[in-house]
Design a protein around this motif. Structure first.
Motif, mmCIF file in Angstrom:
data_model
loop_
_atom_site.group_PDB
_atom_site.id
_atom_site.type_symbol
_atom_site.label_atom_id
_atom_site.label_comp_id
_atom_site.label_asym_id
_atom_site.label_seq_id
_atom_site.Cartn_x
_atom_site.Cartn_y
_atom_site.Cartn_z
ATOM 1 N N ASP A 81 -10.596 50.386 78.243
ATOM 2 C CA ASP A 81 -9.772 50.303 79.526
ATOM 3 C C ASP A 81 -10.813 50.687 80.518
ATOM 4 O O ASP A 81 -10.996 50.304 81.578
ATOM 5 N N SER A 85 -13.172 48.781 83.557
ATOM 6 C CA SER A 85 -12.824 49.258 84.984
ATOM 7 C C SER A 85 -14.049 49.357 85.819
ATOM 8 O O SER A 85 -13.910 49.094 86.982
ATOM 9 N N PHE A 91 -12.607 34.872 86.780
ATOM 10 C CA PHE A 91 -12.119 33.954 85.811
ATOM 11 C C PHE A 91 -12.233 32.333 86.470
ATOM 12 O O PHE A 91 -12.231 32.210 87.729
ATOM 13 N N GLU A 95 -6.886 33.761 88.329
ATOM 14 C CA GLU A 95 -5.793 34.573 87.604
ATOM 15 C C GLU A 95 -5.759 35.658 88.512
ATOM 16 O O GLU A 95 -5.637 36.864 88.204
ATOM 17 N N PHE A 97 -2.690 37.515 90.232
ATOM 18 C CA PHE A 97 -1.139 38.008 89.780
ATOM 19 C C PHE A 97 -0.262 37.096 90.768
ATOM 20 O O PHE A 97 -0.200 37.638 91.814
ATOM 21 N N VAL A 113 -5.233 52.203 88.087
ATOM 22 C CA VAL A 113 -6.574 52.486 86.780
ATOM 23 C C VAL A 113 -7.353 53.481 87.656
ATOM 24 O O VAL A 113 -7.515 54.495 86.616
ATOM 25 N N GLN B 133 -3.628 35.724 82.223
ATOM 26 C CA GLN B 133 -3.157 36.655 82.974
ATOM 27 C C GLN B 133 -3.572 37.946 82.325
ATOM 28 O O GLN B 133 -3.879 38.977 82.850
ATOM 29 N N GLN B 135 -5.791 38.891 80.112
ATOM 30 C CA GLN B 135 -6.995 39.152 80.252
ATOM 31 C C GLN B 135 -7.710 39.612 81.885
ATOM 32 O O GLN B 135 -8.414 40.706 81.734
ATOM 33 N N ALA B 136 -7.077 39.041 82.463
ATOM 34 C CA ALA B 136 -7.312 39.395 84.184
ATOM 35 C C ALA B 136 -6.904 40.893 84.269
ATOM 36 O O ALA B 136 -7.557 41.544 84.903
ATOM 37 N N GLY B 137 -5.623 41.137 83.623
ATOM 38 C CA GLY B 137 -5.159 42.299 83.848
ATOM 39 C C GLY B 137 -6.060 43.557 83.154
ATOM 40 O O GLY B 137 -6.324 44.578 83.416
ATOM 41 N N ARG B 138 -6.368 43.233 81.876
ATOM 42 C CA ARG B 138 -7.314 44.046 81.201
ATOM 43 C C ARG B 138 -8.577 44.237 81.722
ATOM 44 O O ARG B 138 -9.186 45.142 81.782
ATOM 45 N N ALA B 139 -9.204 43.206 82.410
ATOM 46 C CA ALA B 139 -10.497 43.018 82.917
ATOM 47 C C ALA B 139 -10.682 44.330 83.978
ATOM 48 O O ALA B 139 -11.692 44.738 84.219
ATOM 49 N N ILE B 140 -9.427 44.176 84.679
ATOM 50 C CA ILE B 140 -9.655 45.377 85.839
ATOM 51 C C ILE B 140 -9.323 46.847 85.169
ATOM 52 O O ILE B 140 -9.268 47.775 85.852
ATOM 53 N N GLY B 141 -9.418 46.819 83.886
ATOM 54 C CA GLY B 141 -9.265 48.168 83.240
ATOM 55 C C GLY B 141 -7.897 48.754 82.950
ATOM 56 O O GLY B 141 -7.615 49.615 82.639
ATOM 57 N N MET B 142 -6.885 47.851 83.109
ATOM 58 C CA MET B 142 -5.419 48.346 82.824
ATOM 59 C C MET B 142 -5.332 48.252 81.261
ATOM 60 O O MET B 142 -5.907 47.793 80.351
ATOM 61 N N THR B 143 -4.534 49.508 80.928
ATOM 62 C CA THR B 143 -4.104 49.576 79.495
ATOM 63 C C THR B 143 -3.321 48.520 78.952
ATOM 64 O O THR B 143 -2.606 47.684 80.151
ATOM 65 N N GLU B 144 -2.928 48.213 77.784
ATOM 66 C CA GLU B 144 -2.073 47.119 77.478
ATOM 67 C C GLU B 144 -0.575 47.471 78.039
ATOM 68 O O GLU B 144 0.146 46.408 78.537
ATOM 69 N N GLN B 146 0.071 48.798 80.688
ATOM 70 C CA GLN B 146 0.127 48.603 82.209
ATOM 71 C C GLN B 146 0.194 47.086 82.416
ATOM 72 O O GLN B 146 0.898 46.867 83.455
ATOM 73 N N PHE B 150 2.949 45.706 84.757
ATOM 74 C CA PHE B 150 2.681 45.330 86.204
ATOM 75 C C PHE B 150 2.435 43.763 86.228
ATOM 76 O O PHE B 150 2.509 43.122 87.288
ATOM 77 N N VAL B 151 2.060 43.048 85.051
ATOM 78 C CA VAL B 151 1.608 41.739 85.314
ATOM 79 C C VAL B 151 2.573 40.995 84.306
ATOM 80 O O VAL B 151 3.350 39.672 84.881
ATOM 81 N N PRO B 154 6.989 41.498 84.811
ATOM 82 C CA PRO B 154 7.602 40.916 86.122
ATOM 83 C C PRO B 154 7.422 39.138 86.247
ATOM 84 O O PRO B 154 8.431 38.747 86.578
#
Lengths: 250, 240, 222
Positions: A81, A85, A91, A95, A97, A113, B133, B135-144, B146, B150-151, B154
């Motif tokens: 993680d 960051s 992508f 993608e 949100f 993060v 989505q 992967q996009a969340g993970r790609a900015i460094g969020m934990t599973e 998170q 957040f993604v 919701p």
């Protein structure tokens, strides 16, 4: 940890990856130095997207090693993680949100993060929106933007994390032709500012303009890895020649 | 048809009060069971889609177990069988000393059963939001965690609002099964009034109207909420 | 705690009672599925027909029954059918009527959704090559719709099978009621209810695995 080559940003070493019985990456090795722009191309299904997604650990590999800025991605003990960051990713289908407006999209990673304050994140978001020329759309939702605009927001979202490198997975292939250039322009600017970039794309014009090296893949293998003048001058493999003639002749 | 009509019976003492009280129990069972079903079902839905194989397995087993046994049989298991496997002390507590033993058992049984259905809805919602989505969340460094918080969730809840409404209404209807272990909720009350007065037709009609009214009201309400929470630019799908 | 003793199940008198019970469960479920499907298809066709009053009647029917608890519907018909017929008809008939009318509402929604899932373009394409509306439905739309909805119809059949346990409220001797009779008579509540749960689980789980397998197969074909 290996810091001997301080300007080595990404190092991919003999990576293999299977989806069930299908091998999508076959003994791939690749180096990207700091500030370099690498374009990865090849026919669909050649493994380019898989390769780029293994670099920030979004896709696991079966064997081999990937090191980003001295940190092993393939080592199980690495905090992926934290590492992700520091690497931006863009992508094919943007993608963004969908339940957040443009500014919130850019702020999410910063606040959750990087633990930046709301004000810091907001300022950063505004500055980045200015940079990608979307200030007036700050409070719109992704579905209210064109594809090109969405992709520029996605780039801003990646940049907000102040990454040491950016990965682009076919950033323009889902776009209508008239929107491709607005996205490529942002990417060219980024490349000229010295960002380390790895770009999976068929946009050979872009590759010619800014790529330091072009990597050609086919059937999960890296067939060519050459400085871009050499690649466009005289690709060594038949497959690459055939591919080039297809993508350049229209 | 040879039948003595007497619609007035419904508005006479004590029957009017009985019906209102019984509707109250039906609503209490429904809401409490829904709280269990929604929270446990959401957790299981997250498990079912998580990257951890063990969590996925737990959720899958739960779903298969709870949806392949009739709810009525599950109610009997909780009411008659489960206490026998406890120590004497606990067994006595569950059977007699805990508040409203039959009602509580019904709430738990219906809640746990419906959790398996909510789990499947949440799973399909998360699937619909999509792997990209995540992967996009993970790609900015969020934990599973998170990324879910957040993604995925919701967006998933927004997508599955109509089926979740149906699940709540299913609980509302299934609350009538509580009568099998002696809870006098709305359906049981109509039966009771029939036995006291022989005016079954009137009592059944009243209950039928009440169930329909509540159902249609909830659906209309959720349709409004669905419209309100719809994201700009996307079209509302409407409650099913 | 206590010793579980499942031997109660295999006492001949008991096992034959259970066997009669499970036959009753299957008979009721089978007839209700067939009846529900026929009425449900009819309701769905009314619903999609372009005659406003008919589709409204169908919609009202479906929404009305879907808003009611099955137990209440069972009570209704247990109470109503003898009143209409003018003589006692026995639990089975009234319960069967209740199930068919109730489940038809659910089947009709599945069938309607199945037909709607076939893209409008398919109907247009069929008409474009000169087929009539009926022919387009018969040869193009319905075969695709049927494929899409078969797994859901089968899943609904499993739900209906479980729903039949609710005949408990009118004392019809299905599997659960038979087991309960033994449970009370032989003081073996725990064993009997566990046994009932196990049998239902094995039957429904196997059937749902079958549906899943079938769904995978048709998904691969499409």
């Amino acid at each position: 940890m290996n810091y001997e080559k301080s300007n080595m940003m990404i190092k991919v070493k003999s990576v293999n990856k299977w989806y069930g019985k299908i091998q999508v990456l076959n003994d791939c090795s690749l180096n990207v130095s700091k500030g370099e722009v690498i374009v990865v191309c090849g026919p669909s299904g050649s493994g380019k997207s898989s390769l780029i997604k293994t670099i920030n650990g979004l896709e696991p590999v079966n064997s081999g090693e990937i090191i980003v800025s001295g940190i092993s991605v393939t080592d199980k003990s690495t905090n992926l993680d934290q590492m992700r960051s520091k690497i931006g990713m863009v992508f094919q289908n943007f993608e963004l949100f969908p339940h957040m407006n443009v500014t919130e999209n850019i702020k999410l990673g910063q606040t959750k993060v990087l633990r930046r304050t709301n004000e810091e994140a907001e300022q950063k978001a505004q500055a980045l929106l200015e940079r990608v020329d979307l200030t007036e759309h700050a409070h719109k939702y992704p579905s209210q933007l064109s594809g090109g605009q969405q992709q520029r927001v996605a780039i801003a979202r990646g940049l907000a994390m102040e990454p040491m490198a950016m990965l682009f997975d076919e950033p323009t292939s889902a776009l209508d032709p008239e929107m491709i250039n607005e996205v490529l322009d942002v990417m060219v600017k980024l490349a000229k500012e010295g960002m380390t970039m790895m770009v999976v794309t068929h946009e050979m014009g872009f590759a010619r303009k800014v790529a330091d090296r072009v990597v050609f893949m086919d059937y999960g293998k890296i067939i060519e890895d050459a400085p871009s003048q050499d690649f466009f001058g005289s690709p060594r493999s038949d497959r690459a020649q055939e591919f080039l003639s297809k993508v350049l002749n229209h | 048809m040879n039948y003595n009509w007497d619609w007035g019976i419904l508005f006479r003492d004590p029957y009017l009060g009985w019906m209102i009280g019984a509707l109250g129990w039906t609503i209490v069972i429904s809401i409490l069971a829904w709280i269990i079903a929604f929270s446990l079902g959401s957790l299981l839905g997250i498990f079912r889609t998580s990257s951890k194989k063990s969590l996925r397995l737990i959720a899958t087993c739960y779903v298969e177990l709870f949806r392949n046994i009739p709810l009525l049989v599950q109610i009997f298991l909780w009411y008659f069988v489960f206490p026998e496997f406890l120590t004497d002390e606990w067994s006595r507590w569950v059977k007699r000393d805990m508040p409203y033993p039959a009602l509580t058992t019904a709430v738990v049984a219906i809640g746990l059963y419906t959790a398996s259905r909510v789990c499947e809805q949440v799973r399909s919602g998360i699937k619909a939001v999509g792997e990209d989505q995540r992967q996009a969340g993970r790609a900015i460094g969020m934990t599973e965690v998170q990324v879910y918080r957040f993604v995925l969730l919701p967006n998933a809840y927004r997508i599955i609002l109509p089926p979740l409404t149906s699940e709540f209404l299913t609980i509302f209807k299934n609350s009538s099964l509580a009568l099998t272990i002696g809870v006098i909720e709305l359906t049981a009350m109509t039966r009771q009034i029939e036995e006291y007065t022989f005016q079954g037709f009137e009592a059944f009609t009243a209950a039928t109207i009440i169930y329909s009214l509540v159902t249609f009201t909830v659906m209309a309400l959720m349709q409004q909420i669905d419209k309100r929470t719809a994201l700009p630019g996307s079209f509302s799908k409407g409650a099913s | 705690m206590f010793e579980l003793d499942f031997s109660v199940i295999v006492i001949p008198a008991n096992s034959s009672l259970l066997w009669e019970g499970i036959k009753m469960t299957f008979l009721l479920a089978g007839l209700a599925i067939v009846g529900g499907l026929i009425l449900g298809t009819f309701l769905a066709l009314l619903r999609i027909a372009k005659i406003p009053i008919l589709s409204q009647i169908s919609a009202a029917y479906v929404n009305f029954f879907r808003s009611l608890p099955l137990i209440l519907v069972i009570f209704w018909f247990f109470f109503l059918v003898p009143l209409i017929v003018g003589r006692p008809v026995g639990a089975f008939t009234s319960v069967l009527v209740a199930f068919i009318l109730f489940e038809a509402a659910y089947y009709s929604e599945i069938i309607r959704a199945g037909i709607n899932s076939v893209r409008l373009g398919q109907l247009a394409a069929a008409r474009a090559i000169g087929l009539t509306y009926i022919q387009s439905m018969r040869y193009v739309v319905l075969p695709q719709a049927f494929r899409a909805m078969t797994p859901i119809l089968l899943t609904q059949a499993i739900i209906l099978f479980q729903d039949t346990a609710l005949v408990y409220v009118v004392g019809l001797r299905d599997f659960l009621v038979s087991a309960e009779i033994i449970a009370n008579r032989d003081q073996r509540l725990v064993e009997m209810f566990l046994f009932v749960a196990l049998v239902y689980f094995v039957l429904c789980f196997t059937a749902s695995m079958g549906v899943k397998y079938y769904q995978k197969r048709i998904n691969n074909e499409l």
